[in-house]
Write a protein that holds these residues in place. Structure first.
Motif, mmCIF file in Angstrom:
data_model
loop_
_atom_site.group_PDB
_atom_site.id
_atom_site.type_symbol
_atom_site.label_atom_id
_atom_site.label_comp_id
_atom_site.label_asym_id
_atom_site.label_seq_id
_atom_site.Cartn_x
_atom_site.Cartn_y
_atom_site.Cartn_z
ATOM 1 N N LEU A 5 -4.755 -4.609 7.391
ATOM 2 C CA LEU A 5 -5.618 -3.222 8.163
ATOM 3 C C LEU A 5 -5.556 -3.413 9.670
ATOM 4 C CD1 LEU A 5 -7.653 -1.389 7.731
ATOM 5 C CD2 LEU A 5 -9.235 -3.282 8.949
ATOM 6 N N SER A 6 -4.338 -2.025 9.777
ATOM 7 C CA SER A 6 -3.851 -1.266 10.996
ATOM 8 C C SER A 6 -4.840 -1.075 11.314
ATOM 9 C CB SER A 6 -2.917 0.128 10.550
ATOM 10 O OG SER A 6 -1.443 -1.471 10.179
ATOM 11 N N ALA A 7 -4.973 -1.403 13.147
ATOM 12 C CA ALA A 7 -5.967 -0.805 13.920
ATOM 13 C C ALA A 7 -5.169 -0.609 14.920
ATOM 14 C CB ALA A 7 -7.290 -2.049 14.168
ATOM 15 N N PRO A 8 -4.742 0.265 15.271
ATOM 16 C CA PRO A 8 -3.835 0.662 16.491
ATOM 17 C C PRO A 8 -4.084 0.862 17.568
ATOM 18 C CG PRO A 8 -3.475 2.472 14.597
ATOM 19 C CD PRO A 8 -4.239 1.432 14.220
ATOM 20 N N SER A 9 -5.161 0.492 18.752
ATOM 21 C CA SER A 9 -5.888 0.691 19.606
ATOM 22 C C SER A 9 -5.236 0.477 20.789
ATOM 23 C CB SER A 9 -7.566 0.093 19.712
ATOM 24 O OG SER A 9 -8.085 0.466 20.222
ATOM 25 N N ASN A 10 -4.952 1.052 21.632
ATOM 26 C CA ASN A 10 -4.430 0.375 23.187
ATOM 27 C C ASN A 10 -5.811 0.787 24.004
ATOM 28 O OD1 ASN A 10 -5.010 3.654 23.250
ATOM 29 N ND2 ASN A 10 -1.949 3.421 23.845
#
Length: 298
Positions: A5-10
């Protein structure tokens, strides 16, 4: 089955320079390009999609005291990430969450807190234990996520939907900080086990994993911040500090810890600092080898 599961948070990171955005949100796609997805799916994992985060805003000049960077967007992302992780766990999958920054631990905690007996194993080059009780500079959850996970931060992030603390301090383990970490002594007093990188290197991976399981139990979430690695191995992080683990040491530790994890998260790799993709390939090698036993058992 492992569900990637990708969770591309910055959202939890400070801006690299005023008005700019950190590159950690690009990590899932960079790791896909480096072959991580292909390698894990060949071993039986599946793609579980992506939970997109809101827009990163550098609000340093306007944010009031008592509010962290991108707070509302982070809370929203945490709730949506928690729903996806909950669905995967309910289906019997083992989520492998590809962050992003360490603020994804809030959404993970929201998903795991209703489940009894889930510990936390936090592998990180920093304790991430800054909180309002020990600092006047709280703003970036990526440096405060462990404190928030055990209920020591402002309630807006440490008690989302009245679910905090997300993990019990007595069943929380941290491994990997450097000797000069300012919050290490406090973390050692409050958490079940705290082991510096130097102390970890003095033990065999089998011994260290046994010590971890004695505190976290045999059902835990495994959070891996890649700045646990020495900068000679992994400089593509926002806060590289010397004295970290080698690639072989982290690979061996994952090999022994991953089989008891109900889920795993990988955070803080920054592709903006890896234009040639070399460090993405290094991280892919570590993960595909270190998680090999997990893919065999899932």
């Amino acid at each position: 089955m492992i569900a990637i599961l990708s969770a591309p948070s910055n959202l939890g990171l400070r801006p690299p320079e005023p008005g700019s955005a950190p590159g950690a949100s690009k990590a899932p796609e960079a790791l896909r390009e480096a072959g991580l997805m292909a390698g894990l799916t060949r071993a039986g994992a599946r793609d579980a999609g992506v939970v997109l985060a809101g827009r990163y805003v550098d609000d340093d000049l306007t944010r009031p005291f008592g509010v962290v960077r991108n707070q509302e967007a982070m809370i929203d992302h945490s709730r949506r990430l928690a729903r996806r992780i909950t669905a995967l766990l309910d289906a019997g999958d083992i989520p492998l969450v590809l962050g992003g920054d360490c603020s994804v631990l809030l959404g993970i905690g929201l998903a795991t807190s209703p489940r009894d007996g889930i510990g936390l194993v936090h592998l990180d080059g920093h304790t991430d234990f800054r909180h309002p009780g020990n600092s006047h500079e709280c703003a970036s959850v990526a440096g405060e996520d462990l404190a928030a996970a055990v209920g020591l931060h402002w309630s807006a992030i440490a008690d989302i939907d009245n679910a905090g603390p997300y993990f019990g301090p007595q069943h929380t383990v941290h491994v990997g900080h450097r000797q000069d970490d300012e919050e290490a002594a406090e973390a050692a007093r409050l958490l079940g086990l705290v082991v510096s990188a130097k102390e970890a290197q003095a033990r065999t991976p089998e011994q260290l994993a046994s010590d971890v399981r004695a505190v976290a139990g045999t059902r835990y979430w495994l959070q891996v911040d890649v700045d646990i690695l020495d900068p000679s191995v992994m400089p593509a992080v926002d806060s590289p500090d010397p004295g970290g683990l080698t690639a072989a040491e982290l690979t061996a530790l994952l090999h022994h810890l991953a089989p008891h994890a109900i889920g795993i998260s990988i955070t803080v790799f920054d592709p903006d600092l890896d234009p040639a993709g070399d460090y993405a390939r290094t991280l892919t090698d570590i993960l595909t080898t270190g998680l090999d036993q997990l893919t065999r058992n899932a």
